[in-house]
Enzyme design. Structure first.
Site, PDB file in Angstrom:
ATOM      1  N   HIS A   1      21.813 -16.941  13.300  1.00  0.00           N
ATOM      2  CA  HIS A   1      23.238 -17.226  13.479  1.00  0.00           C
ATOM      3  C   HIS A   1      23.856 -17.567  12.116  1.00  0.00           C
ATOM      4  CE1 HIS A   1      26.840 -18.448  15.585  1.00  0.00           C
ATOM      5  NE2 HIS A   1      26.885 -19.514  14.813  1.00  0.00           N
TER       6      HIS A   1
ATOM      7  N   GLU B   1      20.535 -14.721   5.098  1.00  0.00           N
ATOM      8  CA  GLU B   1      19.918 -14.412   6.399  1.00  0.00           C
ATOM      9  C   GLU B   1      18.674 -13.566   6.199  1.00  0.00           C
ATOM     10  OE1 GLU B   1      22.398 -12.780   9.492  1.00  0.00           O
ATOM     11  OE2 GLU B   1      24.119 -13.965   8.887  1.00  0.00           O
TER      12      GLU B   1
ATOM     13  N   MET C   1      24.310  -8.932  21.021  1.00  0.00           N
ATOM     14  CA  MET C   1      25.515  -9.563  21.561  1.00  0.00           C
ATOM     15  C   MET C   1      25.498  -9.648  23.086  1.00  0.00           C
ATOM     16  SD  MET C   1      26.998 -10.265  18.807  1.00  0.00           S
ATOM     17  CE  MET C   1      28.688 -10.671  19.202  1.00  0.00           C
ATOM     18  N   ARG C   2      24.358  -9.987  23.645  1.00  0.00           N
ATOM     19  CA  ARG C   2      24.334 -10.129  25.093  1.00  0.00           C
ATOM     20  C   ARG C   2      23.597 -11.408  25.459  1.00  0.00           C
ATOM     21  NH1 ARG C   2      23.655  -5.738  29.936  1.00  0.00           N
ATOM     22  NH2 ARG C   2      24.536  -7.282  31.337  1.00  0.00           N
ATOM     23  N   ILE C   3      24.091 -12.088  26.491  1.00  0.00           N
ATOM     24  CA  ILE C   3      23.459 -13.344  26.886  1.00  0.00           C
ATOM     25  C   ILE C   3      22.355 -13.050  27.891  1.00  0.00           C
ATOM     26  CG2 ILE C   3      23.875 -15.530  28.079  1.00  0.00           C
ATOM     27  CD1 ILE C   3      26.735 -15.344  26.774  1.00  0.00           C
TER      28      ILE C   3
HETATM   29  C1  GRF Z   1      24.424 -11.548  11.453  1.00  0.00           C
HETATM   30  O1  GRF Z   1      25.420 -12.177  10.723  1.00  0.00           O
HETATM   31  C2  GRF Z   1      23.749 -12.527  12.382  1.00  0.00           C
HETATM   32  O2  GRF Z   1      23.723 -13.821  11.891  1.00  0.00           O
HETATM   33  C3  GRF Z   1      24.628 -12.466  13.608  1.00  0.00           C
HETATM   34  O3  GRF Z   1      25.020 -11.130  13.704  1.00  0.00           O
HETATM   35  C4  GRF Z   1      24.992 -10.519  12.422  1.00  0.00           C
HETATM   36  C5  GRF Z   1      24.121  -9.320  12.531  1.00  0.00           C
HETATM   37  O4  GRF Z   1      24.112  -8.542  11.367  1.00  0.00           O
HETATM   38  N1  GRF Z   1      23.925 -12.957  14.753  1.00  0.00           N
HETATM   39  P1  GRF Z   1      23.120  -7.312  11.250  1.00  0.00           P
HETATM   40  O5  GRF Z   1      23.357  -6.450  12.494  1.00  0.00           O
HETATM   41  O6  GRF Z   1      21.728  -7.840  11.216  1.00  0.00           O
HETATM   42  O7  GRF Z   1      23.508  -6.600  10.005  1.00  0.00           O
END
Ligand code: GRF
Length: 193
Positions: free
Chosen positions: A107, A172, A88-90
């Protein structure tokens, strides 16, 4: 021969763990050399430690200090590919320039729909019938880099944010492994993009 991977996380780390397991089980030929978090409370760190993976917390606030330590660590570990997984960092344009086509992100939407935070909530609110997940190269924009691959999830009328997020997360996990596998093959054939 696969990549020397670094996985960058900020939280839960389920995608990270899934990649670690795929490498350990030889589904992938890469090696996860280190898991790095910008958040000391990231629960994913403990999961990595339990798998015997080296971890590092880099919590510097200033981006140049953060990236200096990050680059040092990536060099020390001889990393040649970076996976962002809930990171969560740019990152700065300079850093991304150095890692062009060597850094990917996952994403939880079918980009270019629902960029940024709360992608699953936005999908519910828009009442879309399909959403899913995307893996893309990271560029200076937020969730704007070249798309590598996607997987689709059907949204039911009964879905809420929580269970839709779970369904997407399942996809994912499949997608991340599939994409790394493809990139490993291209890398081995000397066809890095
Ligand atoms: C996932 O939904 C991913 O798409 C998003 O952040 C979430 C991370 O989940 N970027 P995790 O930490 O891999 O469980």
């Amino acid at each position: 021969m696969g990549f020397n991977l670094a996985i960058l996380i900020s939280g839960r780390g389920s995608n990270m763990l899934n990649i670690v397991d795929a490498c350990n089980n030889k589904v992938l030929s890469s090696k996860v050399k280190i898991v790095i978090s910008n958040n000391k409370n990231s629960v994913g760190l403990d999961k990595a430690i339990k798998r015997g993976i080296k971890t590092k917390i880099i919590s510097e606030n200033k981006i140049n200090k953060f990236e200096k330590k990050l680059s040092q660590t990536l060099n020390d570990e001889k990393i040649n590919f970076i996976c962002l997984a809930g990171f969560m960092r740019i990152l700065s344009e300079d850093f991304l320039f150095d890692w062009k086509k060597k850094i990917i992100n996952i994403h939880p939407s079918i980009l270019p729909a629902f960029k940024g935070l709360n992608a699953v909530k936005k999908a519910i609110e828009k009442k879309v019938k399909y959403t899913g997940c995307t893996i893309h190269y990271v560029d200076k924009g937020i969730d704007t880099g070249e798309i590598i691959d996607q997987r689709i999830v059907r949204v039911l009328k009964t879905d809420n944010e929580e269970n839709l997020a779970k369904k997407i997360l399942k996809e994912e996990h499949i997608l991340y492994i599939k994409v790394i596998e493809i990139l490993e093959k291209e890398h081995n054939n000397g066809k890095d993009r």
